[in-house]
Design a protein around this motif. Structure first.
Motif, mmCIF file in Angstrom:
data_model
loop_
_atom_site.group_PDB
_atom_site.id
_atom_site.type_symbol
_atom_site.label_atom_id
_atom_site.label_comp_id
_atom_site.label_asym_id
_atom_site.label_seq_id
_atom_site.Cartn_x
_atom_site.Cartn_y
_atom_site.Cartn_z
ATOM 1 N N ASP A 1 -2.296 1.428 11.691
ATOM 2 C CA ASP A 1 -2.105 0.477 10.601
ATOM 3 C C ASP A 1 -0.965 -0.492 10.879
ATOM 4 O O ASP A 1 -1.062 -1.675 10.545
ATOM 5 C CB ASP A 1 -1.873 1.209 9.285
ATOM 6 C CG ASP A 1 -3.145 1.854 8.755
ATOM 7 O OD1 ASP A 1 -4.221 1.637 9.353
ATOM 8 O OD2 ASP A 1 -3.060 2.569 7.748
ATOM 9 N N ALA B 1 1.373 9.092 0.749
ATOM 10 C CA ALA B 1 0.508 10.257 0.963
ATOM 11 C C ALA B 1 0.436 10.622 2.445
ATOM 12 O O ALA B 1 0.499 11.802 2.806
ATOM 13 C CB ALA B 1 -0.884 9.978 0.417
ATOM 14 N N VAL B 2 0.329 9.620 3.321
ATOM 15 C CA VAL B 2 0.299 9.882 4.756
ATOM 16 C C VAL B 2 1.615 10.510 5.213
ATOM 17 O O VAL B 2 1.618 11.454 6.012
ATOM 18 C CB VAL B 2 -0.005 8.588 5.547
ATOM 19 C CG1 VAL B 2 0.208 8.782 7.033
ATOM 20 C CG2 VAL B 2 -1.422 8.121 5.274
ATOM 21 N N SER C 1 0.839 -1.202 0.000
ATOM 22 C CA SER C 1 0.000 0.000 0.000
ATOM 23 C C SER C 1 0.869 1.244 0.000
ATOM 24 O O SER C 1 0.554 2.246 0.631
ATOM 25 C CB SER C 1 -0.906 -0.001 1.226
ATOM 26 O OG SER C 1 -1.723 -1.122 1.243
ATOM 27 N N ARG D 1 -0.579 4.883 -0.640
ATOM 28 C CA ARG D 1 -1.357 5.419 0.484
ATOM 29 C C ARG D 1 -0.443 5.908 1.597
ATOM 30 O O ARG D 1 -0.630 6.995 2.143
ATOM 31 C CB ARG D 1 -2.295 4.341 1.011
ATOM 32 C CG ARG D 1 -3.102 4.796 2.190
ATOM 33 C CD ARG D 1 -4.086 3.699 2.605
ATOM 34 N NE ARG D 1 -4.882 4.132 3.716
ATOM 35 C CZ ARG D 1 -4.645 3.771 4.970
ATOM 36 N NH1 ARG D 1 -3.667 2.961 5.252
ATOM 37 N NH2 ARG D 1 -5.408 4.209 5.935
ATOM 38 N N TYR D 2 0.551 5.110 1.931
ATOM 39 C CA TYR D 2 1.438 5.501 3.018
ATOM 40 C C TYR D 2 2.383 6.626 2.623
ATOM 41 O O TYR D 2 2.786 7.417 3.468
ATOM 42 C CB TYR D 2 2.195 4.286 3.551
ATOM 43 C CG TYR D 2 1.256 3.366 4.287
ATOM 44 C CD1 TYR D 2 0.645 3.774 5.456
ATOM 45 C CD2 TYR D 2 0.935 2.117 3.777
ATOM 46 C CE1 TYR D 2 -0.256 2.952 6.116
ATOM 47 C CE2 TYR D 2 0.041 1.289 4.429
ATOM 48 C CZ TYR D 2 -0.544 1.719 5.598
ATOM 49 O OH TYR D 2 -1.436 0.920 6.235
#
Length: 114
Positions: A73, A35-36, A29, A32-33
């Motif tokens: 997560d 972006a985080v 992922s 997504r990470y």
């Protein structure tokens, strides 16, 4: 055309014998990470900038939220990895293979233990 269940069964079969670490699961992922992490970096930048102190509160809030997402997560992925051996033992792999090949699970003979 494959159904969603067939695709899920194929993915499950592909990951059946592969041991995965938390880092490998995070890598799956990665967008997504990433972006985080960008949000976390930007919010830390907002926290420590000195021109507009009113943005400091927003920076602290956003940094806390992004750090919380990562912590949640990572904990979830560690739990998933910990339970992996149990899931391998209880899943009826013959049914998963049949589903991946397009055979409806209702057409398979039922397990005597059910």
């Amino acid at each position: 055309m494959a159904t969603d269940e067939q695709e899920l069964a194929r993915h499950l079969l592909a990951r059946r014998d592969r041991d995965q670490s938390v880092l490998a699961l995070l890598w799956q992922s990665r967008v997504r990470y990433l972006a985080v992490l960008i949000i976390l970096s930007g919010s830390i930048g907002l926290t420590f900038q000195t021109r507009s102190p009113e943005w400091r509160t927003l920076g602290i809030f956003a940094a806390g939220m992004a750090a919380g997402v990562l912590a949640r997560d990572i904990r979830w992925l560690r739990t998933l990895n910990h339970n992996r051996a149990f899931h391998r033992r209880i899943i009826d792999w013959a049914k998963v293979e049949a589903l991946a090949n397009g055979i409806a699970p209702e057409k398979l003979r039922q397990n005597p233990a059910e």
